[in-house]
Design an enzyme around this catalytic site. Structure first.
Site, PDB file in Angstrom:
ATOM      1  N   ASP A 110       0.867  -1.163   0.000  1.00  0.00           N
ATOM      2  CA  ASP A 110       0.000   0.000   0.000  1.00  0.00           C
ATOM      3  C   ASP A 110       0.915   1.227   0.000  1.00  0.00           C
ATOM      4  OD1 ASP A 110      -2.408   1.598   0.454  1.00  0.00           O
ATOM      5  OD2 ASP A 110      -1.629   1.842   2.487  1.00  0.00           O
ATOM      6  N   LYS A 151     -11.664  11.525  -4.779  1.00  0.00           N
ATOM      7  CA  LYS A 151     -12.913  12.034  -5.367  1.00  0.00           C
ATOM      8  C   LYS A 151     -14.105  11.555  -4.550  1.00  0.00           C
ATOM      9  CE  LYS A 151     -12.244  10.357  -9.492  1.00  0.00           C
ATOM     10  NZ  LYS A 151     -10.884   9.801  -9.378  1.00  0.00           N
ATOM     11  N   THR A 158      -5.286   2.868  -3.572  1.00  0.00           N
ATOM     12  CA  THR A 158      -6.426   3.579  -4.137  1.00  0.00           C
ATOM     13  C   THR A 158      -6.072   5.008  -4.519  1.00  0.00           C
ATOM     14  OG1 THR A 158      -7.170   4.294  -1.938  1.00  0.00           O
ATOM     15  CG2 THR A 158      -8.067   2.231  -2.777  1.00  0.00           C
ATOM     16  N   GLU A 210      -0.712  11.155   4.725  1.00  0.00           N
ATOM     17  CA  GLU A 210      -2.069  11.650   4.903  1.00  0.00           C
ATOM     18  C   GLU A 210      -2.137  13.022   5.578  1.00  0.00           C
ATOM     19  OE1 GLU A 210      -4.407  10.544   3.345  1.00  0.00           O
ATOM     20  OE2 GLU A 210      -4.371   8.378   3.178  1.00  0.00           O
ATOM     21  N   ASP A 252      -0.237   5.198   0.863  1.00  0.00           N
ATOM     22  CA  ASP A 252      -0.502   6.229   1.868  1.00  0.00           C
ATOM     23  C   ASP A 252      -0.596   5.636   3.270  1.00  0.00           C
ATOM     24  OD1 ASP A 252      -0.619   8.409   0.059  1.00  0.00           O
ATOM     25  OD2 ASP A 252      -2.627   7.788  -0.546  1.00  0.00           O
ATOM     26  N   ARG A 254     -14.086  10.783  -1.428  1.00  0.00           N
ATOM     27  CA  ARG A 254     -14.067  11.479  -0.139  1.00  0.00           C
ATOM     28  C   ARG A 254     -14.681  12.872  -0.269  1.00  0.00           C
ATOM     29  NH1 ARG A 254      -8.584  10.821   1.111  1.00  0.00           N
ATOM     30  NH2 ARG A 254      -9.233   8.652   1.290  1.00  0.00           N
ATOM     31  N   ASP A 298      -1.751  -0.375   6.180  1.00  0.00           N
ATOM     32  CA  ASP A 298      -1.798   0.381   7.430  1.00  0.00           C
ATOM     33  C   ASP A 298      -3.214   0.641   7.916  1.00  0.00           C
ATOM     34  OD1 ASP A 298      -2.223   3.815   7.034  1.00  0.00           O
ATOM     35  OD2 ASP A 298      -2.302   2.423   5.345  1.00  0.00           O
TER      36      ASP A 298
END
Length: 244
Positions: free
Chosen positions: A9, A54, A123, A18, A11, A56, A183
Site C-alpha cells: 500500500d 474524489k 487507491t 495523509e 498512503d 471522499r 496500514d
C-alpha cells in the site's frame, strides 16, 4: 510455499502522506476555490473511512450540502477540485514535504536483493504514486515495482479486493504467493478478501482497535528484516492449511 512478492500500500504504509500531505493539499485546494472548508486532523481521520479522493470529496459534499451534492454537475465539480488537489500534493512531494517511513527503504532493497518481486496496490491517484516514488527513490524507484495498481484502475476501491486481484493478475501469481503490507482496516480487509496474507503496520490514522486477519501487527517497519516477513508469510500459510 515460499514468498514470491510483496504488495505495498502507499498512503500511510510507504510514507506518512495523509496528515502532512493529502490533508494539507485538500485544504489549499479548498482555499484556492474560495470554499470555506477546512479539514483538521481529527475530521480528516474520520473522512478516511471513505477511500479515494474524489469519493471522499463527494461524501463530504453530501454531508455539508446535500442539495449541492444532488446536482447534476456535482461529480464534475468535485473531480476538478480533486485534480487541483492532486497537483498541489505533487508539488508538496516535489518540495520533499513527505518521506518514506522508517524501515521501508531497507526492506525494499532487501526484497530486491532477495529476489522478491514487488508491486503497489493502492487507491491513491497514479500521479501521487509516481511523484512519491520519484522523490523518495529516484530513478531506481520504478524498477523496484513491477506493477503499480492505483487510482481508478478498478471500479471498486478498498475494502473491495479489486485492486489486489488486478495486481495479482498482472503478476500472474496466486494470492498465497504474496504478502501485502497495509496500514488501515480497509486495506487489510481488501487484502484478506483477495486471499492475500497481510501484515498491518500502523500509521498516524490507524488507531488502536484490533484489526483481524493479519499475520502481524506492528507500529512501524523499523528494525524489521526480510526474513521476518518470510516467516510471517509461512506461518500464515500454515495456519490456512490447518484451518482447511
Amino acid at each position: 510455499m515460499t514468498l514470491k512478492a510483496l504488495l505495498w500500500d502507499v498512503d500511510g504504509t510507504l510514507a506518512e502522506t495523509e496528515d502532512h500531505g493529502h490533508r494539507v493539499a485538500f485544504n489549499l485546494a479548498f482555499k484556492e476555490a474560495g470554499l470555506r472548508w477546512r479539514w483538521d486532523s481529527e475530521l480528516y481521520g474520520d473522512l478516511l473511512k471513505v477511500t479515494g479522493g474524489k469519493e471522499r470529496l463527494m461524501a463530504w459534499l453530501q454531508r455539508v450540502d446535500p442539495e449541492a451534492a444532488a446536482a447534476p454537475e456535482a461529480l464534475r465539480r468535485m473531480t476538478l477540485l480533486h485534480e487541483r488537489k492532486t497537483a498541489i500534493y505533487v508539488d508538496l512531494l516535489t518540495r520533499r514535504a513527505v518521506g518514506l517511513r522508517p524501515g521501508v527503504l531497507r526492506l525494499l532493497d532487501e526484497a530486491q536483493a532477495g529476489g522478491l518481486r514487488q508491486a503497489i496496490a493502492t487507491t491513491t491517484t497514479p500521479a501521487n504514486v509516481t511523484q512519491l516514488i520519484d522523490v523518495t527513490l529516484g530513478g531506481r524507484g520504478h524498477r523496484l515495482f513491477e506493477v503499480v495498481g492505483a487510482g481508478d484502475a478498478v471500479p471498486h476501491k478498498k475494502p473491495a479486493p479489486d485492486i489486489y486481484r488486478w495486481v495479482l493478475e498482472r503478476l500472474q501469481l496466486e494470492p498465497r504467493d504474496c504478502l501485502a503490507v497495509e496500514d488501515s482496516r480497509m486495506g487489510v480487509e481488501a487484502a484478506v478478501a483477495a486471499g492475500v496474507p497481510v501484515l498491518l503496520v500502523r500509521s498516524r490514522y490507524t488507531g488502536t482497535a484490533t484489526i483481524p486477519g493479519t499475520v502481524g501487527d506492528l507500529p512501524s517497519l523499523e528494525g524489521v528484516r526480510l526474513q521476518q516477513l518470510r516467516d510471517w508469510h509461512a506461518q500464515a500459510l500454515q495456519g490456512s492449511a490447518a484451518a482447511a
